[in-house]
Design a protein around this motif. Sequence first.
Motif, PDB file in Angstrom:
ATOM      1  N   ARG A   1       0.231  -1.014  -0.297  1.00  0.00           N
ATOM      2  CA  ARG A   1       0.155  -0.078   0.271  1.00  0.00           C
ATOM      3  C   ARG A   1       0.950   1.112  -0.096  1.00  0.00           C
ATOM      4  O   ARG A   1       2.125   1.371   0.824  1.00  0.00           O
ATOM      5  CB  ARG A   1      -0.963   0.023   1.023  1.00  0.00           C
ATOM      6  CG  ARG A   1      -2.439  -1.065   1.130  1.00  0.00           C
ATOM      7  CD  ARG A   1      -2.383  -0.978   2.097  1.00  0.00           C
ATOM      8  NE  ARG A   1      -3.979  -1.991   1.925  1.00  0.00           N
ATOM      9  CZ  ARG A   1      -5.197  -2.449   3.056  1.00  0.00           C
ATOM     10  NH1 ARG A   1      -4.673  -2.597   4.207  1.00  0.00           N
ATOM     11  NH2 ARG A   1      -5.105  -3.552   2.397  1.00  0.00           N
ATOM     12  N   PRO A   2       0.204   2.058  -0.515  1.00  0.00           N
ATOM     13  CA  PRO A   2       1.179   3.808  -0.642  1.00  0.00           C
ATOM     14  C   PRO A   2       1.245   4.157   0.477  1.00  0.00           C
ATOM     15  O   PRO A   2       1.970   5.492   0.945  1.00  0.00           O
ATOM     16  CB  PRO A   2       0.347   4.304  -1.856  1.00  0.00           C
ATOM     17  CG  PRO A   2      -0.670   3.784  -1.986  1.00  0.00           C
ATOM     18  CD  PRO A   2      -0.956   2.357  -1.369  1.00  0.00           C
TER      19      PRO A   2
ATOM     20  N   GLY B   1       5.600  -3.391  -7.052  1.00  0.00           N
ATOM     21  CA  GLY B   1       6.543  -4.331  -5.683  1.00  0.00           C
ATOM     22  C   GLY B   1       5.975  -5.707  -5.717  1.00  0.00           C
ATOM     23  O   GLY B   1       4.748  -6.522  -6.850  1.00  0.00           O
ATOM     24  N   PHE B   2       5.382  -6.257  -5.774  1.00  0.00           N
ATOM     25  CA  PHE B   2       5.508  -7.762  -5.117  1.00  0.00           C
ATOM     26  C   PHE B   2       5.462  -8.415  -3.514  1.00  0.00           C
ATOM     27  O   PHE B   2       5.345  -7.697  -2.560  1.00  0.00           O
ATOM     28  CB  PHE B   2       5.818  -8.959  -5.984  1.00  0.00           C
ATOM     29  CG  PHE B   2       7.134  -9.918  -5.060  1.00  0.00           C
ATOM     30  CD1 PHE B   2       7.029 -10.696  -4.138  1.00  0.00           C
ATOM     31  CD2 PHE B   2       8.219  -8.550  -5.194  1.00  0.00           C
ATOM     32  CE1 PHE B   2       7.913 -10.840  -3.119  1.00  0.00           C
ATOM     33  CE2 PHE B   2       9.557  -9.046  -4.401  1.00  0.00           C
ATOM     34  CZ  PHE B   2       9.868 -10.262  -3.815  1.00  0.00           C
ATOM     35  N   ALA B   3       4.044  -9.097  -2.834  1.00  0.00           N
ATOM     36  CA  ALA B   3       3.997 -10.437  -1.844  1.00  0.00           C
ATOM     37  C   ALA B   3       3.874 -11.522  -1.951  1.00  0.00           C
ATOM     38  O   ALA B   3       3.827 -11.895  -2.968  1.00  0.00           O
ATOM     39  CB  ALA B   3       2.898  -9.061  -0.874  1.00  0.00           C
TER      40      ALA B   3
ATOM     41  N   VAL C   1       5.447   1.924  -2.818  1.00  0.00           N
ATOM     42  CA  VAL C   1       4.846   1.283  -1.666  1.00  0.00           C
ATOM     43  C   VAL C   1       5.496   2.002  -1.001  1.00  0.00           C
ATOM     44  O   VAL C   1       6.608   2.407  -0.809  1.00  0.00           O
ATOM     45  CB  VAL C   1       5.034   0.454  -1.668  1.00  0.00           C
ATOM     46  CG1 VAL C   1       5.213  -0.831   0.025  1.00  0.00           C
ATOM     47  CG2 VAL C   1       4.546  -0.809  -3.334  1.00  0.00           C
ATOM     48  N   ASN C   2       4.969   2.463   0.228  1.00  0.00           N
ATOM     49  CA  ASN C   2       5.224   3.218   1.752  1.00  0.00           C
ATOM     50  C   ASN C   2       5.189   1.792   3.336  1.00  0.00           C
ATOM     51  O   ASN C   2       5.102   2.461   3.954  1.00  0.00           O
ATOM     52  CB  ASN C   2       4.832   4.394   1.481  1.00  0.00           C
ATOM     53  CG  ASN C   2       5.387   5.497   0.227  1.00  0.00           C
ATOM     54  OD1 ASN C   2       6.950   5.249   1.145  1.00  0.00           O
ATOM     55  ND2 ASN C   2       4.773   6.122   0.252  1.00  0.00           N
ATOM     56  N   ASN C   3       3.875   0.661   2.739  1.00  0.00           N
ATOM     57  CA  ASN C   3       3.249   0.107   4.194  1.00  0.00           C
ATOM     58  C   ASN C   3       3.400  -1.256   3.267  1.00  0.00           C
ATOM     59  O   ASN C   3       2.994  -1.548   1.773  1.00  0.00           O
ATOM     60  CB  ASN C   3       2.569   0.942   4.709  1.00  0.00           C
ATOM     61  CG  ASN C   3       2.785   1.000   5.894  1.00  0.00           C
ATOM     62  OD1 ASN C   3       3.218   0.004   6.573  1.00  0.00           O
ATOM     63  ND2 ASN C   3       2.453   1.990   6.738  1.00  0.00           N
TER      64      ASN C   3
ATOM     65  N   CYS D   1       5.586  -8.053   2.077  1.00  0.00           N
ATOM     66  CA  CYS D   1       5.064  -7.104   0.517  1.00  0.00           C
ATOM     67  C   CYS D   1       6.513  -6.010   0.345  1.00  0.00           C
ATOM     68  O   CYS D   1       7.281  -5.458   1.271  1.00  0.00           O
ATOM     69  CB  CYS D   1       4.059  -5.769   0.897  1.00  0.00           C
ATOM     70  SG  CYS D   1       4.529  -3.851   0.072  1.00  0.00           S
ATOM     71  N   TYR D   2       6.807  -6.604  -0.636  1.00  0.00           N
ATOM     72  CA  TYR D   2       7.986  -6.023  -1.818  1.00  0.00           C
ATOM     73  C   TYR D   2       8.415  -5.056  -2.485  1.00  0.00           C
ATOM     74  O   TYR D   2       8.173  -5.314  -3.617  1.00  0.00           O
ATOM     75  CB  TYR D   2       9.095  -7.297  -1.987  1.00  0.00           C
ATOM     76  CG  TYR D   2       9.726  -7.989  -0.550  1.00  0.00           C
ATOM     77  CD1 TYR D   2      11.177  -9.049  -0.631  1.00  0.00           C
ATOM     78  CD2 TYR D   2       8.551  -9.099  -0.499  1.00  0.00           C
ATOM     79  CE1 TYR D   2      11.249  -9.197   0.918  1.00  0.00           C
ATOM     80  CE2 TYR D   2       8.726 -10.206   0.253  1.00  0.00           C
ATOM     81  CZ  TYR D   2      10.063 -10.141   1.104  1.00  0.00           C
ATOM     82  OH  TYR D   2      10.149 -11.339   1.221  1.00  0.00           O
ATOM     83  N   PRO D   3       8.628  -3.472  -1.990  1.00  0.00           N
ATOM     84  CA  PRO D   3       8.164  -2.174  -2.771  1.00  0.00           C
ATOM     85  C   PRO D   3       9.589  -2.500  -4.061  1.00  0.00           C
ATOM     86  O   PRO D   3      11.281  -2.932  -3.594  1.00  0.00           O
ATOM     87  CB  PRO D   3       8.848  -1.114  -1.762  1.00  0.00           C
ATOM     88  CG  PRO D   3       8.846  -1.940  -0.530  1.00  0.00           C
ATOM     89  CD  PRO D   3       9.019  -3.353  -0.305  1.00  0.00           C
ATOM     90  N   TYR D   4       9.032  -2.492  -5.374  1.00  0.00           N
ATOM     91  CA  TYR D   4      10.366  -2.250  -5.872  1.00  0.00           C
ATOM     92  C   TYR D   4      10.897  -1.417  -6.493  1.00  0.00           C
ATOM     93  O   TYR D   4      10.659   0.134  -5.767  1.00  0.00           O
ATOM     94  CB  TYR D   4       9.890  -2.324  -7.145  1.00  0.00           C
ATOM     95  CG  TYR D   4       9.986  -2.230  -8.867  1.00  0.00           C
ATOM     96  CD1 TYR D   4      11.202  -3.220  -8.625  1.00  0.00           C
ATOM     97  CD2 TYR D   4       9.826  -1.465  -9.475  1.00  0.00           C
ATOM     98  CE1 TYR D   4      11.821  -3.870 -10.003  1.00  0.00           C
ATOM     99  CE2 TYR D   4      10.828  -2.003 -10.626  1.00  0.00           C
ATOM    100  CZ  TYR D   4      11.417  -2.703 -11.217  1.00  0.00           C
ATOM    101  OH  TYR D   4      12.165  -2.428 -12.274  1.00  0.00           O
ATOM    102  N   ARG D   5      12.427  -1.069  -6.632  1.00  0.00           N
ATOM    103  CA  ARG D   5      13.250   0.073  -5.992  1.00  0.00           C
ATOM    104  C   ARG D   5      13.254   0.818  -7.142  1.00  0.00           C
ATOM    105  O   ARG D   5      13.412   1.570  -6.684  1.00  0.00           O
ATOM    106  CB  ARG D   5      14.858  -0.875  -5.864  1.00  0.00           C
ATOM    107  CG  ARG D   5      15.300   0.430  -5.360  1.00  0.00           C
ATOM    108  CD  ARG D   5      17.541   0.014  -5.971  1.00  0.00           C
ATOM    109  NE  ARG D   5      17.694  -1.632  -4.777  1.00  0.00           N
ATOM    110  CZ  ARG D   5      17.764  -1.303  -3.363  1.00  0.00           C
ATOM    111  NH1 ARG D   5      18.067   0.049  -3.210  1.00  0.00           N
ATOM    112  NH2 ARG D   5      17.574  -2.360  -2.688  1.00  0.00           N
ATOM    113  N   PHE D   6      12.901   0.276  -8.523  1.00  0.00           N
ATOM    114  CA  PHE D   6      13.119   1.020  -9.226  1.00  0.00           C
ATOM    115  C   PHE D   6      12.016   2.386  -9.879  1.00  0.00           C
ATOM    116  O   PHE D   6      11.829   2.057 -11.228  1.00  0.00           O
ATOM    117  CB  PHE D   6      13.841   0.506 -10.553  1.00  0.00           C
ATOM    118  CG  PHE D   6      15.269   0.388  -9.942  1.00  0.00           C
ATOM    119  CD1 PHE D   6      16.271   1.403 -10.005  1.00  0.00           C
ATOM    120  CD2 PHE D   6      15.552  -0.784  -9.792  1.00  0.00           C
ATOM    121  CE1 PHE D   6      17.584   1.180  -9.575  1.00  0.00           C
ATOM    122  CE2 PHE D   6      16.609  -1.569  -9.738  1.00  0.00           C
ATOM    123  CZ  PHE D   6      17.771  -0.669  -9.468  1.00  0.00           C
TER     124      PHE D   6
END
Length: 247
Positions: free
Chosen positions: A23-24, A67-69, A108-110, A120-125
């Motif tokens: 989630r953002p 990102g993915f989870a 993604v921030n949360n 949950c893994y936020p995409y770096r780019f």
Amino acid sequence: YPYRFYNILEDLYISPHDGSRCRPGPAQQNDDYNFFYKNDVILNWESSKNECATFCHPYTKLPGYVGFATERGENRCLCFFDDGKLPDPNPVNNGAVRNTAGAAVGPVNNGSSSNSVNKCYPYRFYNILEDLYISPHDGSRCRPGPAQQNDDYNFFYKNDVILNWESSKNECATFCHPYTKLPGYVGFATERGENRCLCFFDDGKLPDPNPVNNGAVRNTAGAAVGPVNNGSSSNSVNKCYPYRFYN
């Protein structure tokens, strides 16, 4: 021979959040992204993060991928996209199911919960700017002509949107994103003094009332029309970002 030090997560993803939904905003806000998902992808929970990173990897080059989870109950992998960016049809022949119920946009921030089993893994780019905006101009006002011409657009603005100046461009891109599909939207700007985001429209195109429930204020003092070609000053702290798809 498998390479011992290969780790797709270190290359492409930043530190994970708890929960099976990315989630953002805060975890308690039910603000989900669109996503692809598939059950029974995870064969070994100890390697679940790498199994899902590999499953979602074909999507990393597509616009709007965030990102993915991992989700243990169904041994499920979920690959998240900004609202409106989930490809249709699925360009990958992997049997994944589409879910477009969410409306989230932005980095993604949360995660969705304090359940530390799922991650949950936020995409770096991820960068909404690369997809939707061209190189910025200096100044807190976008203008179609030279900076010294006081030729302003109509705009929505709101103070104290920017919580971290280092991420101000993405915070304002996210704030203004609901307007990108409306006629006459030309771009946005950041303004440090009030931690303000400004969302610009051609004269006569600023919606009334505001169609987004975000507390933004209308300003119709300007009369500018046309694509953004400049910013309002040489102040390089504030930035104006022209919308790539203005027409």
